[in-house]
Design a protein around this motif. Structure first.
Motif: not given
Length: 139
Positions: A27-32, A55-72
């Motif tokens: 997920t992280l590689a694809l989002y990057a 460990d590595v961790f997710a981009h903050g913008m990935l969480a924002m993208a999930y919020l946007g997807r939930a809204l749309t």
């Protein structure tokens, strides 16, 4: 997609709900790649370890993208009038993100029927990773 009817929506309704697959290194590689954000903190375990992370961790913008997807998933993009997000915690590999949102206010602005939504992206154990506020126009 049909815009929801303003009169059918009440304050307290919870029309936003999205559950993601657990965040993986893939997920992280694809989002990057998609975002162009190749910060090694998100994709290089050795780099993250040297920076004091377990460990590595997710981009903050990935969480924002999930919020946007939930809204749309509820309204079309054309209905969104504003969308603001606060990042509140790190999203870790393995976290399954649960986005939920409720109608916080109904209003009319410039002759347009609108609602304000409060939306959160939390891990499976309830830790809020990001919180959003959105204004959307309804029919």
């Amino acid at each position: 997609m049909t815009v929801p009817d303003f009169d059918a929506v009440t304050v307290g309704d919870q029309p936003i709900h999205l559950v993601t697959e657990p965040v993986s290194r893939t997920t992280l590689a694809l989002y990057a790649g998609a975002s162009g954000d190749h910060n090694p903190m998100h994709i290089d375990i050795d780099y993250a370890s040297k920076a004091g992370q377990s460990d590595v961790f997710a981009h903050g913008m990935l969480a924002m993208a999930y919020l946007g997807r939930a809204l749309t998933d509820w309204v079309p993009q054309t209905a969104i009038r504003s969308f603001t997000t606060r990042f509140t915690a790190i999203t870790r590999v393995g976290d399954q993100i649960v986005c939920t949102g409720k109608v916080a206010e109904k209003m009319q602005k410039d002759g347009e029927k609108q609602v304000r939504l409060e939306i959160t992206a939390a891990s499976q154990d309830g830790e809020v990773k990001a919180a959003a506020d959105a204004i959307v126009a309804l029919a």
